[in-house]
Design a protein around this motif. Structure first.
Motif, PDB file in Angstrom:
ATOM      1  N   LEU A  69     -18.050 -14.065  46.322  1.00 49.31           N
ATOM      2  CA  LEU A  69     -19.005 -12.882  47.064  1.00 49.31           C
ATOM      3  C   LEU A  69     -18.723 -11.843  47.608  1.00 49.31           C
ATOM      4  N   GLY A  70     -17.969 -11.988  48.375  1.00 45.64           N
ATOM      5  CA  GLY A  70     -16.461 -10.865  49.042  1.00 45.64           C
ATOM      6  C   GLY A  70     -15.698 -10.248  48.043  1.00 45.64           C
ATOM      7  N   LEU A  71     -15.745 -10.544  47.430  1.00 45.11           N
ATOM      8  CA  LEU A  71     -15.089  -9.541  46.393  1.00 45.11           C
ATOM      9  C   LEU A  71     -15.332  -9.518  45.604  1.00 45.11           C
ATOM     10  N   ALA A  72     -16.786  -9.842  44.665  1.00 44.08           N
ATOM     11  CA  ALA A  72     -18.043  -9.150  44.047  1.00 44.08           C
ATOM     12  C   ALA A  72     -18.712  -7.912  44.658  1.00 44.08           C
ATOM     13  N   ASN A  73     -18.741  -7.857  45.503  1.00 44.20           N
ATOM     14  CA  ASN A  73     -20.077  -7.406  46.173  1.00 44.20           C
ATOM     15  C   ASN A  73     -19.552  -6.246  48.073  1.00 44.20           C
ATOM     16  N   GLY A  74     -17.950  -7.154  48.182  1.00 43.49           N
ATOM     17  CA  GLY A  74     -17.176  -6.156  49.179  1.00 43.49           C
ATOM     18  C   GLY A  74     -17.619  -6.647  50.749  1.00 43.49           C
ATOM     19  N   TYR A  75     -18.854  -7.237  50.770  1.00 45.91           N
ATOM     20  CA  TYR A  75     -18.894  -7.822  51.736  1.00 45.91           C
ATOM     21  C   TYR A  75     -17.936  -8.998  53.187  1.00 45.91           C
ATOM     22  N   GLY A  76     -17.516  -9.283  52.275  1.00 45.03           N
ATOM     23  CA  GLY A  76     -16.150 -10.458  52.876  1.00 45.03           C
ATOM     24  C   GLY A  76     -17.106 -11.103  53.633  1.00 45.03           C
ATOM     25  N   SER A  77     -16.961 -11.689  54.646  1.00 45.65           N
ATOM     26  CA  SER A  77     -17.371 -12.982  55.006  1.00 45.65           C
ATOM     27  C   SER A  77     -18.240 -12.917  56.292  1.00 45.65           C
ATOM     28  N   SER A  78     -18.857 -11.409  55.872  1.00 47.62           N
ATOM     29  CA  SER A  78     -20.563 -11.028  56.976  1.00 47.62           C
ATOM     30  C   SER A  78     -21.629 -11.307  55.895  1.00 47.62           C
ATOM     31  N   GLY A  79     -21.200 -11.935  54.724  1.00 46.12           N
ATOM     32  CA  GLY A  79     -22.476 -12.732  54.620  1.00 46.12           C
ATOM     33  C   GLY A  79     -22.945 -11.501  53.676  1.00 46.12           C
ATOM     34  N   MET A  80     -24.548 -11.825  52.651  1.00 49.50           N
ATOM     35  CA  MET A  80     -25.290 -10.634  51.875  1.00 49.50           C
ATOM     36  C   MET A  80     -26.584 -10.824  52.588  1.00 49.50           C
ATOM     37  N   PRO A  81     -26.958  -9.062  52.623  1.00 49.53           N
ATOM     38  CA  PRO A  81     -28.346  -9.241  52.897  1.00 49.53           C
ATOM     39  C   PRO A  81     -29.087  -9.861  51.906  1.00 49.53           C
ATOM     40  N   LYS A  82     -30.339 -10.446  52.858  1.00 48.20           N
ATOM     41  CA  LYS A  82     -31.400 -10.265  51.707  1.00 48.20           C
ATOM     42  C   LYS A  82     -32.104 -10.258  51.220  1.00 48.20           C
ATOM     43  N   THR A  83     -32.025 -10.830  50.000  1.00 41.86           N
ATOM     44  CA  THR A  83     -32.325  -9.820  48.173  1.00 41.86           C
ATOM     45  C   THR A  83     -34.307 -10.091  48.249  1.00 41.86           C
ATOM     46  N   PRO A  84     -34.728  -8.322  48.679  1.00 44.75           N
ATOM     47  CA  PRO A  84     -36.170  -7.842  48.928  1.00 44.75           C
ATOM     48  C   PRO A  84     -36.927  -8.897  47.670  1.00 44.75           C
ATOM     49  N   LYS A  85     -37.968  -8.655  48.124  1.00 43.72           N
ATOM     50  CA  LYS A  85     -38.730  -9.823  46.739  1.00 43.72           C
ATOM     51  C   LYS A  85     -38.900  -8.912  44.987  1.00 43.72           C
ATOM     52  N   CYS A  86     -39.022  -7.771  45.847  1.00 45.90           N
ATOM     53  CA  CYS A  86     -38.535  -7.065  44.937  1.00 45.90           C
ATOM     54  C   CYS A  86     -38.490  -6.673  43.550  1.00 45.90           C
ATOM     55  N   VAL A  87     -37.387  -6.756  43.986  1.00 43.94           N
ATOM     56  CA  VAL A  87     -35.324  -7.127  42.958  1.00 43.94           C
ATOM     57  C   VAL A  87     -35.921  -8.578  42.141  1.00 43.94           C
ATOM     58  N   ASP A  88     -36.240  -9.202  42.295  1.00 47.40           N
ATOM     59  CA  ASP A  88     -36.909 -10.379  41.598  1.00 47.40           C
ATOM     60  C   ASP A  88     -37.488 -10.136  40.638  1.00 47.40           C
ATOM     61  N   GLU A  89     -38.791  -9.837  41.428  1.00 44.35           N
ATOM     62  CA  GLU A  89     -39.787  -9.307  40.456  1.00 44.35           C
ATOM     63  C   GLU A  89     -39.595  -8.582  39.531  1.00 44.35           C
ATOM     64  N   GLN A  90     -38.785  -7.592  39.723  1.00 40.70           N
ATOM     65  CA  GLN A  90     -38.898  -6.584  38.195  1.00 40.70           C
ATOM     66  C   GLN A  90     -37.524  -6.881  37.656  1.00 40.70           C
ATOM     67  N   ALA A  91     -37.205  -7.887  37.541  1.00 42.57           N
ATOM     68  CA  ALA A  91     -35.686  -8.220  37.003  1.00 42.57           C
ATOM     69  C   ALA A  91     -36.307  -8.955  35.952  1.00 42.57           C
ATOM     70  N   ALA A  92     -37.583 -10.214  36.491  1.00 44.39           N
ATOM     71  CA  ALA A  92     -38.736 -10.763  35.465  1.00 44.39           C
ATOM     72  C   ALA A  92     -39.569  -9.980  34.767  1.00 44.39           C
ATOM     73  N   GLU A  93     -39.711  -8.852  35.358  1.00 47.96           N
ATOM     74  CA  GLU A  93     -40.866  -7.645  34.423  1.00 47.96           C
ATOM     75  C   GLU A  93     -39.638  -6.945  33.124  1.00 47.96           C
ATOM     76  N   ASP A  94     -38.585  -7.375  33.959  1.00 45.48           N
ATOM     77  CA  ASP A  94     -36.987  -6.150  32.717  1.00 45.48           C
ATOM     78  C   ASP A  94     -37.083  -7.141  31.438  1.00 45.48           C
ATOM     79  N   GLU A  95     -36.959  -8.536  31.900  1.00 39.35           N
ATOM     80  CA  GLU A  95     -37.244  -9.219  30.699  1.00 39.35           C
ATOM     81  C   GLU A  95     -38.016  -9.505  29.810  1.00 39.35           C
ATOM     82  N   GLN A  96     -38.792  -9.310  30.641  1.00 36.64           N
ATOM     83  CA  GLN A  96     -40.759  -9.657  29.691  1.00 36.64           C
ATOM     84  C   GLN A  96     -40.474  -8.349  28.677  1.00 36.64           C
ATOM     85  N   LYS A  97     -40.403  -7.344  29.267  1.00 34.44           N
ATOM     86  CA  LYS A  97     -40.035  -6.116  28.125  1.00 34.44           C
ATOM     87  C   LYS A  97     -39.132  -6.659  26.923  1.00 34.44           C
ATOM     88  N   GLU A  98     -37.585  -6.898  27.255  1.00 29.86           N
ATOM     89  CA  GLU A  98     -36.515  -7.066  26.733  1.00 29.86           C
ATOM     90  C   GLU A  98     -37.551  -7.601  25.583  1.00 29.86           C
TER      91      GLU A  98
END
Length: 161
Positions: A69-98
């Motif tokens: 995760l640190g290599l991919a996003n540059g956060y290192g060992s501090s971890g990642m911020p919690k992903t907001p729910k709207c991101v998952d919902e929008q990803a599902a909507e985008d997949e549905q549109k595709e």
């Protein structure tokens, strides 16, 4: 020959890791999120950064997951911020549109929840089986006698090697 297999396996592993991590990062970074959702992502990043600075988030331990995760996003060992729910919902909507934009003759391939889960399990099982076969092949190079039980089982089934 085994070095080339190892290098191919490492390249495939790296490509798989990047492929798994990049769609989420690209979706969040490309501005494809709604303005309200983009603001929620930025707020989550800011809250996480403040928690890291206060010492209430992050760790000194860096395991394989944190390293990737640190290599991919540059956060290192501090971890990642919690992903907001709207991101998952929008990803599902985008997949549905595709799927909605695909031709009618492809629509029957649209997986339902149970189908997608079944395909994920089948892929995991096949991947573990392939890893076991590769491991057995590597061990068999140093000790060919390990294949004797397998040869006996195949001979009993009527398969001559």
């Amino acid at each position: 020959m085994s070095r080339s297999r190892l290098s191919v396996a490492l390249v495939a592993l790296g490509a798989t890791g990047v492929a798994i991590l990049s769609p989420v990062a690209a979706h969040a970074e490309d501005g494809g999120l709604a303005p309200k959702c983009q603001k929620a992502v930025e707020d989550a990043k800011a809250a996480h950064q403040a928690a890291v600075e206060n010492g209430t988030a992050g760790s000194s331990f860096m395991g394989p997951k944190e390293l990737m995760l640190g290599l991919a996003n540059g956060y290192g060992s501090s971890g990642m911020p919690k992903t907001p729910k709207c991101v998952d919902e929008q990803a599902a909507e985008d997949e549905q549109k595709e799927w909605d934009n695909m031709p009618d003759f492809v629509q029957f391939l649209r997986p339902g929840t149970a189908t997608a889960e079944g395909m994920a399990w089948a892929g995991a099982i096949l991947g573990l089986g392939a890893a076991a076969v590769q491991g057995l092949a590597l061990i068999a190079k140093s000790d060919p006698s390990i294949l004797e039980p397998l040869r006996a089982a195949l001979k009993q089934a009527g398969i001559q090697l």
